[in-house]
Design a protein around this motif. Structure first.
Motif, short mmCIF file in Angstrom:
data_model
loop_
_atom_site.label_atom_id
_atom_site.label_comp_id
_atom_site.label_asym_id
_atom_site.label_seq_id
_atom_site.Cartn_x
_atom_site.Cartn_y
_atom_site.Cartn_z
N ASP A 148 42.49 39.14 46.89
CA ASP A 148 41.40 40.21 46.91
C ASP A 148 41.17 40.23 45.68
N SER A 149 40.90 39.78 44.62
CA SER A 149 40.06 39.57 43.36
C SER A 149 40.61 37.58 42.60
N ILE A 150 40.20 37.79 42.11
CA ILE A 150 40.29 36.40 40.31
C ILE A 150 39.76 37.07 39.68
N VAL A 151 40.67 36.41 38.75
CA VAL A 151 40.35 35.76 37.34
C VAL A 151 40.62 34.12 37.06
N PHE A 152 39.48 33.90 36.12
CA PHE A 152 39.35 32.86 35.40
C PHE A 152 39.23 32.55 33.68
N VAL A 153 40.54 32.14 33.51
CA VAL A 153 40.76 32.10 32.06
C VAL A 153 40.25 30.70 31.73
N THR A 154 39.46 30.26 31.09
CA THR A 154 38.74 28.79 30.08
C THR A 154 38.09 29.04 29.18
N PRO A 155 38.85 27.43 28.70
CA PRO A 155 37.54 27.30 27.77
C PRO A 155 35.85 27.17 27.71
N ILE A 156 34.63 27.12 26.95
CA ILE A 156 33.77 26.38 27.47
C ILE A 156 33.48 24.82 27.05
N TRP A 157 33.61 24.05 27.31
CA TRP A 157 33.27 22.66 26.93
C TRP A 157 32.11 21.81 27.03
N TRP A 158 31.22 21.58 25.93
CA TRP A 158 29.13 20.54 27.01
C TRP A 158 29.10 21.72 27.62
N ASN A 159 29.29 23.09 27.13
CA ASN A 159 28.56 24.31 27.72
C ASN A 159 28.50 24.31 29.25
N SER A 160 29.66 23.77 29.85
CA SER A 160 30.08 23.99 30.73
C SER A 160 31.78 24.36 30.76
N VAL A 161 32.07 24.34 32.42
CA VAL A 161 33.42 24.59 32.53
C VAL A 161 34.31 23.09 32.43
N PRO A 162 35.61 23.15 32.09
CA PRO A 162 36.45 22.16 31.61
C PRO A 162 36.10 20.89 33.35
N GLY A 163 36.90 19.87 32.96
CA GLY A 163 36.38 18.52 33.92
C GLY A 163 37.75 19.53 35.02
N MET A 164 38.86 19.94 34.48
CA MET A 164 39.98 20.40 35.23
C MET A 164 39.69 21.71 36.15
N LEU A 165 39.00 21.99 35.44
CA LEU A 165 38.97 23.16 36.77
C LEU A 165 37.48 23.27 36.84
N LYS A 166 36.22 22.05 37.25
CA LYS A 166 36.00 21.62 38.03
C LYS A 166 36.82 20.60 38.93
N GLY A 167 37.76 20.15 38.41
CA GLY A 167 37.99 19.32 39.61
C GLY A 167 39.01 20.43 40.85
N PHE A 168 39.42 21.71 40.32
CA PHE A 168 40.03 22.67 40.55
C PHE A 168 39.04 23.11 42.56
N ILE A 169 38.01 23.02 41.74
CA ILE A 169 36.52 23.64 42.96
C ILE A 169 36.49 22.19 43.59
N ASP A 170 36.35 21.77 43.32
CA ASP A 170 35.74 20.37 44.24
C ASP A 170 36.77 20.04 45.39
N LYS A 171 38.84 20.00 45.00
CA LYS A 171 39.21 19.86 45.50
C LYS A 171 40.27 21.32 46.53
#
Length: 195
Positions: free
Chosen positions: A78-101
């Motif tokens: 019912d709630s979510i927390v993301f913990v991530t660095p900012i790399w090159w002004n965006s989220v890392p490719g790993m997190l982007k891949g999580f959203i994509d897949k």
């Protein structure tokens, strides 16, 4: 209390992101919330969207067991927390891949496509927290770098998925920060009242 999914995206266990993760998990436990952790690097998640994954996308299918596990976790939270660095002004490719897949199209999955755009199916997520770290100062990210994490990741992508109550906390200037400043950052995490 709440049922939290925590998505952690950093490869190094001695990073400041890992210290933030520890404080997040501790605060959630102290406040009586239940948690399920997704540690993308430690679990060996493959963020690459291959041809077979794309073929299965419109049916909501996958050939990656972690993708199915992660979507089930997000749909049951019912709630979510993301913990991530900012790399090159965006989220890392790993997190982007999580959203994509993981964010699958289809009735009752993460979103459906309508004639007017995307309808988010993750209305079960009532509170969304995004904790980031950056080498750049937060003010620079917001004013000079286009505010990409807030504008694109939080206020577009997560909003389109139906996640509500979105809150972003960035700990800027982390590379050159003093131990005292880092302790203040961690104390800020500990003092957040997770809803």
């Amino acid at each position: 209390m709440g049922n939290y999914g925590v998505v952690y995206c950093h490869p190094y266990e001695k990073s400041f992101n890992h210290a933030i993760l520890g404080r997040v998990l501790e605060a959630l436990e102290n406040q009586g919330h239940s948690t399920r952790l997704i540690d993308l690097y430690a679990e060996g998640f493959n963020p690459v969207y291959d041809k077979e994954e794309l073929r299965l996308f419109h049916t909501g299918g996958t050939h990656d067991p972690l993708t199915e596990k992660y979507l089930d976790m997000v749909r049951s939270a019912d709630s979510i927390v993301f913990v991530t660095p900012i790399w090159w002004n965006s989220v890392p490719g790993m997190l982007k891949g999580f959203i994509d897949k993981v964010m699958k199209e289809g009735e009752g999955l993460s979103h459906t496509v309508t004639s007017t755009g995307i309808h988010g199916e993750l209305g079960n997520i009532r509170h969304t927290y995004v904790f980031t770290t950056s080498t750049s100062p937060t003010i620079w990210l917001r004013l000079m770098a286009g505010n990409g994490v807030k504008r694109v990741f939080i206020d577009s992508t997560l909003k389109q998925l139906g996640m509500k109550g979105r809150r972003w906390v960035n700990f800027g200037g982390i590379t050159g920060s003093t131990p005292k400043r880092r302790h203040r950052y961690l104390d800020k995490v500990s003092k957040i009242r997770f809803k």
